[in-house]
Write an enzyme that holds these catalytic residues in place. Structure first.
Site, PDB file in Angstrom:
ATOM      1  N   CYS A   1      -5.224  -3.500   3.073  1.00 48.86           N
ATOM      2  CA  CYS A   1      -5.111  -3.334   4.372  1.00 48.86           C
ATOM      3  C   CYS A   1      -6.298  -3.382   5.155  1.00 48.86           C
ATOM      4  CB  CYS A   1      -4.386  -1.597   4.421  1.00 48.86           C
ATOM      5  SG  CYS A   1      -3.583  -1.405   6.225  1.00 48.86           S
TER       6      CYS A   1
ATOM      7  N   GLU B   1       0.867  -1.237  -0.109  1.00 57.33           N
ATOM      8  CA  GLU B   1      -0.143  -0.013  -0.086  1.00 57.33           C
ATOM      9  C   GLU B   1       0.757   1.186   0.129  1.00 57.33           C
ATOM     10  OE1 GLU B   1      -3.743   1.607   2.733  1.00 57.33           O
ATOM     11  OE2 GLU B   1      -2.419   0.547   3.620  1.00 57.33           O
TER      12      GLU B   1
ATOM     13  N   LYS C   1      -9.833   1.024  -2.198  1.00 54.32           N
ATOM     14  CA  LYS C   1     -10.115   0.522  -0.755  1.00 54.32           C
ATOM     15  C   LYS C   1     -11.639   0.686  -0.234  1.00 54.32           C
ATOM     16  CE  LYS C   1      -7.394   1.068   3.580  1.00 54.32           C
ATOM     17  NZ  LYS C   1      -6.179   1.498   4.109  1.00 54.32           N
TER      18      LYS C   1
END
Length: 557
Positions: A161, A48, A120
């Site tokens: 993440c 990321e 995301k």
């Protein structure tokens, strides 16, 4: 690739960002070349925010954000994947799209082509007592879907993440058939890293019985936000098979996908799931029984108003429109020539893209008259919440119908036919789209069930005197019942001023063939929440597919 050869060679680049993006790109090429020379991987994955330090301050995002494909990082990823003949999961970048930022992972094939983009979905708003704050909300905008791609026939997923903390979300990847999940991540070294790095990724691997590749940046104590490191590969049993340290490193591992199959066979978690007990798998749909306006431009203005109302009232996952919804239903060639447009560039398609993105909803765009060279097609388009075209269905069966009462429905020699079924996914639920007359042909609709569809959308324009009263209910109820899935049949509103008067009565039919929601004849937003557990229950209780006698059936052409 045979089952005995089902291997995936991966290199996780625990990358150390340089002082600026340009220098990071130079360093990236050096690291990719080294990985390819040493390990000959099928796929290389980055962490990321790999090209810069992790920083969510708006001023910083403004300085490093780029558009997909055209930005410096994306151009580099495309060039490197093609130069070295390798797939690249491009960690994540700060993507600029209009006035919004997204934390976005891109995936590139060995031809240098962008094949997937994941925004995301879960944005951090984390505040630890030790003073570490991880705040992405109100800085990034969230994505709205999972993302999958294939490498050598192996289905993979990518999440970013914080996405990995949410087991309901990651379960969607397993339902979609993934065997490997790549998780570019930037856990912080003092708080979230020691506490969660191993357990989160091991839990996701074990619970879903697939490989998880968790990719961290290298640790740099000079940065304000210090990354944890320890990139790793976790097998389907939840065991760590390869793990990096904290410095920059190329972590190589060869995944044996036979292990996925063996674990799932030995410990059949999915066969033991109790869908009757778990929360409903639901799909919230709005069928817009649309009244076309005097021209396409005015229909588009009205469409925006109707979509906004549907979203405000019902918060649907999918909005679906009818066949030829934006105009009167006319198949004369001069009229078709006047309203035909190309996919993506036409007025109607541009509106679909804008509305799906603005309201964060999937749109099954009824159908339009598509111009492609010197041909015209009756075409349905499907758009995701990012405003991207994800499916296109060209009507396969063209009408040549002549009723004794004088009603003629003629499409042959005016449209060209499509040649295949069309499917897409919404939140891990496989859906199909067919158009009107396609629904009469049970052999064709059976293809959708064989492909795993649980919902079929059928934009249609049945005529009110002949075909509508005779066939509307029985055709759609039959297709739902025999294939044991939901059918959403979407009609336009009835307008007696038109030469071709539409039947109306949009409806949702459940997998038993029962009508669960039905509109009248006027313009209406028909809402229904589909419970996908019903599909599974009906198929389990009445196992039609297991009882089919393919040895007896014969082709009757």
């Amino acid at each position: 690739m045979t089952s005995s050869e089902k291997k995936l060679r991966v290199c996780l680049l625990q990358f150390a960002a340089q002082e600026n993006v340009a220098k990071s790109m130079i360093h990236l090429e050096e690291l990719v070349e080294k990985a390819v020379s040493q390990h000959q991987p099928h796929i290389i994955a980055l962490p990321e925010c790999f090209a810069t330090e992790y920083n969510c301050e708006v001023s910083f995002l403004e300085s490093v954000a780029e558009t997909i494909k055209d930005g410096q990082i994306c151009r580099t990823l495309s060039t490197l994947s093609k130069k070295f003949g390798v797939y690249i999961v491009g960690g994540s970048i700060a993507e600029r799209d209009g006035d919004k930022f997204y934390n976005t992972a891109t995936v590139w094939n060995r031809n240098g082509e962008l094949i997937a983009r994941h925004r995301k979905v879960h944005l951090c708003d984390i505040h630890y007592e030790n003073g570490v704050d991880i705040v992405e909300v109100n800085r990034f905008s969230p994505g709205n879907d999972m993302t999958t791609f294939e490498v050598n026939g192996i289905k993979c997923g990518v999440a970013i993440c914080y996405d990995g903390f949410f087991e309901e979300f990651i379960k969607m990847y397993t339902k979609a058939g993934c065997e490997v999940l790549f998780v570019p991540a930037a856990y912080e070294r003092i708080s979230v890293g020691p506490r969660s790095w191993e357990i989160v990724h091991r839990a996701r691997a074990s619970g879903n019985q697939f490989y998880v590749a968790a990719i961290s940046p290298a640790r740099d104590e000079k940065h304000k936000y210090v990354n944890y490191g320890y990139s790793m590969v976790v097998d389907p049993d939840g065991n760590i098979q390869a793990k990096a340290g904290i410095a920059e490193e190329i972590l190589f591992y060869e995944m044996d996908l036979n292990i996925v199959h063996n674990f799932r066979k030995e410990l059949p978690l999915f066969a033991s799931r109790r869908l009757d007990v778990y929360n409903k798998m639901e799909l919230r749909v709005c069928l817009l029984q649309f009244a076309s306006q005097e021209n396409v431009a005015k229909s588009m203005i009205h469409l925006k108003e109707m979509v906004e109302r549907a979203v405000n009232q019902h918060q649907p996952h999918v909005i679906a429109l009818s066949e030829n919804f934006a105009t009167e239903c006319i198949t004369d060639v001069p009229f078709l020539e006047s309203v035909a447009e190309t996919i993506e560039d036409g007025q109607i398609c541009r509106t679909f893209s804008t509305l799906s993105k603005k309201f964060g909803v999937y749109i099954v765009g009824g159908s339009i008259v598509e111009r492609d060279g010197d041909k015209m097609y009756n075409t349905s388009t499907v758009w995701n919440p990012n405003g991207e075209l994800i499916a296109r269905h060209r009507k396969v069966h063209l009408c040549d119908i002549h009723y004794e009462n004088g009603v003629d429905i003629v499409e042959v020699n005016r449209f060209s036919p499509g040649n295949d079924m069309t499917t897409f996914e919404v939140n891990g639920i496989k859906c199909g789209v067919a158009i009107c007359y396609d629904g009469f042909f049970e052999e064709f609709i059976k293809m959708y069930a064989k492909a795993g569809c649980e919902v079929l959308f059928i934009p249609a324009a049945y005529e009110r005197i002949s075909i509508g009263p005779r066939s509307w209910e029985i055709v759609h109820r039959a297709r739902a019942s025999e294939n044991q899935f939901y059918v959403a049949a979407i009609s336009s509103a009835r307008d007696e001023k038109h030469n071709y008067v539409i039947y109306g009565h949009s409806m949702v039919v459940d997998p038993n063939g029962d009508i669960q929601a039905k509109a009248g004849i006027a313009e209406e937003i028909l809402f229904y929440e589909m419970d996908l557990n019903v599909v599974h229950t009906v198929r389990k209780e009445l196992p039609l597919f297991a009882s089919r006698r393919l040895d007896v059936y014969k082709k009757q052409d």
